[in-house]
Design an enzyme around this catalytic site. Sequence first.
Site, short mmCIF file in Angstrom:
data_model
loop_
_atom_site.label_atom_id
_atom_site.label_comp_id
_atom_site.label_asym_id
_atom_site.label_seq_id
_atom_site.Cartn_x
_atom_site.Cartn_y
_atom_site.Cartn_z
CG HIS A 54 -1.80 -1.09 1.15
ND1 HIS A 54 -3.47 -0.77 2.08
CD2 HIS A 54 -2.08 -1.92 1.17
CE1 HIS A 54 -3.86 -1.69 1.50
NE2 HIS A 54 -3.34 -2.51 1.29
CD GLU A 56 -2.05 4.08 3.05
OE1 GLU A 56 -3.34 4.17 3.18
OE2 GLU A 56 -1.70 3.74 2.09
CB CYS A 84 -6.78 -0.06 4.99
SG CYS A 84 -5.23 -1.11 4.93
CB CYS A 87 -1.97 1.49 6.32
SG CYS A 87 -2.10 0.81 4.70
#
Length: 164
Positions: A54, A56, A84, A87
């Site tokens: 991801h 992040e 999410c 993260c």
Amino acid sequence: MGSQDIFFMFQAVNEARKAQRLGEVPIGAVLVHQGQVLTRQHNQKEKTQDPTSHAEILCLREASSKLGSWRLVEATLYVTVEPCVMCVGALLQARVGRVVFGCLEPKMGGLRSVYSLNDDHRLHHQFIIEEGLLEDQCQSLMQNFFKLKRQQSCVIEKFKSTLP
């Protein structure tokens, strides 16, 4: 939120657009430390076939490497979509000072939509959250991406139904 926040969020939106062009879910992130961009990233799950790729997480990895520390207390993460749960956990572990995001993530959001992990005072760290910056642009990127995916899926299904 000020003009500097808008400037950095525009960079995150540009990263999201890169992700979209590559067939990735259009999420972009920029990690800023002491007023300087340390890293810009976008989702890369399809490219890496790694579910943790991801934007992040990629920002945290690169920034920690550049600083030589996993502690990012003075850092701000600008991200186009609400992080999410995975993260948010990583952001808490990294001790990030502030998270600014564009639009909510109603299915997997870990800060507002589904869960409010940062509000759990049993955890050893909380960060400042600011939301809704460039919300319309961020939301539009996501909606258009998934609309196109659904349309492509319908075309594929129609094609399959014509095969003998």
